[in-house]
Design a protein around this motif. Structure first.
Motif, mmCIF file in Angstrom:
data_model
loop_
_atom_site.group_PDB
_atom_site.id
_atom_site.type_symbol
_atom_site.label_atom_id
_atom_site.label_comp_id
_atom_site.label_asym_id
_atom_site.label_seq_id
_atom_site.Cartn_x
_atom_site.Cartn_y
_atom_site.Cartn_z
ATOM 1 N N ALA A 163 0.830 -1.203 0.000
ATOM 2 C CA ALA A 163 0.000 0.000 0.000
ATOM 3 C C ALA A 163 0.868 1.258 0.000
ATOM 4 C CB ALA A 163 -0.928 -0.014 1.211
ATOM 5 N N ALA B 42 2.262 1.999 -3.393
ATOM 6 C CA ALA B 42 1.251 2.606 -4.262
ATOM 7 C C ALA B 42 1.127 4.094 -3.961
ATOM 8 C CB ALA B 42 -0.097 1.906 -4.084
ATOM 9 N N VAL B 43 1.139 4.461 -2.695
ATOM 10 C CA VAL B 43 1.058 5.870 -2.316
ATOM 11 C C VAL B 43 2.281 6.628 -2.829
ATOM 12 C CG1 VAL B 43 1.062 7.466 -0.359
ATOM 13 C CG2 VAL B 43 -0.400 5.426 -0.304
ATOM 14 N N ARG B 44 3.469 6.045 -2.636
ATOM 15 C CA ARG B 44 4.701 6.716 -3.080
ATOM 16 C C ARG B 44 4.761 6.864 -4.594
ATOM 17 N NH1 ARG B 44 7.145 3.962 1.521
ATOM 18 N NH2 ARG B 44 7.494 2.113 0.251
ATOM 19 N N SER B 45 4.111 5.957 -5.313
ATOM 20 C CA SER B 45 4.148 6.019 -6.777
ATOM 21 C C SER B 45 3.404 7.233 -7.320
ATOM 22 C CB SER B 45 3.531 4.748 -7.371
ATOM 23 O OG SER B 45 2.113 4.775 -7.281
ATOM 24 N N TRP C 13 0.312 7.175 -7.984
ATOM 25 C CA TRP C 13 -0.885 6.672 -8.665
ATOM 26 C C TRP C 13 -1.717 5.907 -7.645
ATOM 27 C CZ3 TRP C 13 -1.050 6.876 -14.322
ATOM 28 C CH2 TRP C 13 -2.345 6.620 -14.807
ATOM 29 N N VAL C 14 -2.700 6.596 -7.066
ATOM 30 C CA VAL C 14 -3.480 5.972 -6.004
ATOM 31 C C VAL C 14 -4.894 5.611 -6.449
ATOM 32 C CG1 VAL C 14 -2.168 7.034 -4.134
ATOM 33 C CG2 VAL C 14 -4.139 8.239 -5.093
ATOM 34 N N ARG D 157 -1.952 -1.068 -10.997
ATOM 35 C CA ARG D 157 -2.093 -2.144 -10.013
ATOM 36 C C ARG D 157 -3.482 -2.781 -10.084
ATOM 37 N NH1 ARG D 157 1.346 1.550 -8.110
ATOM 38 N NH2 ARG D 157 3.263 0.849 -7.067
ATOM 39 N N THR E 269 -9.351 1.400 -6.112
ATOM 40 C CA THR E 269 -8.120 2.188 -6.125
ATOM 41 C C THR E 269 -6.892 1.287 -6.275
ATOM 42 O OG1 THR E 269 -7.702 2.096 -3.747
ATOM 43 C CG2 THR E 269 -9.224 3.817 -4.536
ATOM 44 N N ASP E 270 -5.795 1.887 -6.721
ATOM 45 C CA ASP E 270 -4.548 1.128 -6.815
ATOM 46 C C ASP E 270 -4.021 0.734 -5.436
ATOM 47 O OD1 ASP E 270 -4.317 0.959 -9.573
ATOM 48 O OD2 ASP E 270 -2.216 1.602 -9.575
ATOM 49 N N ILE E 271 -4.349 1.512 -4.406
ATOM 50 C CA ILE E 271 -3.938 1.132 -3.045
ATOM 51 C C ILE E 271 -4.610 -0.177 -2.656
ATOM 52 C CG2 ILE E 271 -3.950 1.811 -0.614
ATOM 53 C CD1 ILE E 271 -4.019 4.736 -1.561
ATOM 54 N N GLN E 272 -5.909 -0.274 -2.910
ATOM 55 C CA GLN E 272 -6.628 -1.519 -2.612
ATOM 56 C C GLN E 272 -6.073 -2.683 -3.432
ATOM 57 O OE1 GLN E 272 -10.398 0.476 -3.583
ATOM 58 N NE2 GLN E 272 -11.227 -0.459 -1.735
#
Length: 364
Positions: free
Chosen positions: A13, A16-19, A21-22, A27, A233-236
């Motif tokens: 997770a 993903a935040v650092r990328s 793209w959330v 992802r 989301t990409d985080i999920q």
């Protein structure tokens, strides 16, 4: 149910935040490919929940206002709600006692000329008889939508639940075997249907936001039909990819714990635990017992007094204020009134199980 989340999910997770793209992005696409492959489906479409997935699935199979959709009353209320979202009428069918699932006979008993679709639930991870129901619905000319919310990792006829399904919806809620916090998936075999589902989840847009942002040239999108904001989301998805890699191990652990429950409960009069059906295996997303001669609510109270967090059996939607309906569903009522769900999670110990079953033995 305690979700099995650890440092690997936290790191995924965070990455993903650092990328940067959330929202829905690469992802999500990777999770769709990996999950659909794991359950034997051709295409996966990630969504915000299983409920939104069921809604889109019914739209995709052509359910419209005035249609009837057969559903089990013995299910979380989202199953019936998804039919209402389409303007259709949910028609409640009974289930078989051993599995809590719809059968060809219980569906046929309430089928009418207005029936457009059936939502059959793999209840609490126990697979329904996919071959019989798929064959019957094809003969009747009605769509079969599989509610596989609880069934990731279960099998039917030697294949993963989801393999061979025309359309199935899945949940990644924290109470499920694998989780993304919230979130869901729709799996389909038809590429055109998958493309439409992707449009519908993103406001009906003809091109995804991810594709627009990835393009070197400006893309002017258009909106082909009324759609929804049902995106994951990409985080999920990052968490989901880690959870998917753990799925086989999680299911194996749950089945081992369930086998020990079976051993401990053997011979206790008035207590019948859920088991695998002859044609498949369950992931034991929930482990329920059907009581006979033991008051379920008294059992819940006694377990709570002993420090055990058990739950009532699966709800019956047709007796809830939102859907109160005068229909005769004897097996549904037996299961919802006389069953309870025992704790089963990755932190459960043998001494925990000994204690839980000890309370039940005293009650019996």
């Amino acid at each position: 149910m305690i979700p099995c989340l650890g440092e690997e999910e936290a790191q995924a997770a965070a990455e993903a935040v650092r990328s940067g793209w959330v929202a829905q992005g690469p992802r999500v696409a990777s999770f769709e490919r990996s999950f659909s492959a794991a359950v034997g489906a051709a295409h996966g479409v990630a969504v915000s929940s299983c409920t939104t997935g069921l809604h889109l699935a019914l739209i995709a199979v052509g359910v419209e206002p005035g249609d009837e959709v057969i559903v089990p009353s013995l299910s979380f209320i989202a199953t019936a709600n998804s039919a209402k979202y389409c303007g259709a009428t949910p028609v409640f069918a009974d289930v078989e006692l051993a599995t809590g699932n719809l059968t060809v006979e219980t569906i046929d008993a309430v089928r009418t000329p207005r029936t457009k679709a059936v939502i059959a639930v793999h209840q609490a991870g126990v697979p329904f008889d996919v071959l019989s129901l798929r064959r019957a619905c094809a003969q009747w000319g009605i769509a079969l939508v599989e509610d596989a919310a609880c069934a990731a990792g279960s099998t039917a006829y030697g294949s993963p639940v989801g393999a061979g399904a025309s359309v199935a919806a899945w949940s990644f809620h924290p109470r499920k075997v694998m989780t993304t916090g919230e979130g869901g998936m729709v799996t389909v075999d038809d590429p055109a249907q998958a493309a439409r589902l992707r449009r519908l989840r993103e406001h009906g847009m003809n091109v995804s936001a991810a594709d627009r942002h990835a393009s070197a040239q400006p893309i002017l999108e258009s909106y082909l039909e009324v759609g929804y904001n049902y995106r994951m989301t990409d985080i999920q998805a990052a968490i989901g990819l880690v959870q998917l890699s753990r799925l086989d191990g999680l299911v194996a652990q749950r089945r081992s714990l369930a086998a020990r429950y079976h051993e401990l409960l053997e011979g206790i009069e008035g207590v019948t635990p859920v088991r695998d059906p002859a044609y498949g295996t369950t992931n034991f997303q929930s482990f329920w017992v059907l009581l006979d001669g033991i008051d379920r609510d008294v059992a819940l109270s006694e377990l709570a007094a002993a420090g055990v967090s058990a739950r009532r059996g699966i709800m019956a939607a047709h007796v809830e204020p939102a859907y109160v309906t005068d229909v005769d569903l004897p097996n549904t009522m037996r299961l919802t009134k006389d069953s309870l769900i025992l704790p089963l999670h990755h932190k459960l110990t043998e001494s925990d199980q000994d204690h839980i079953v000890g309370v039940i033995r005293k009650l019996a």
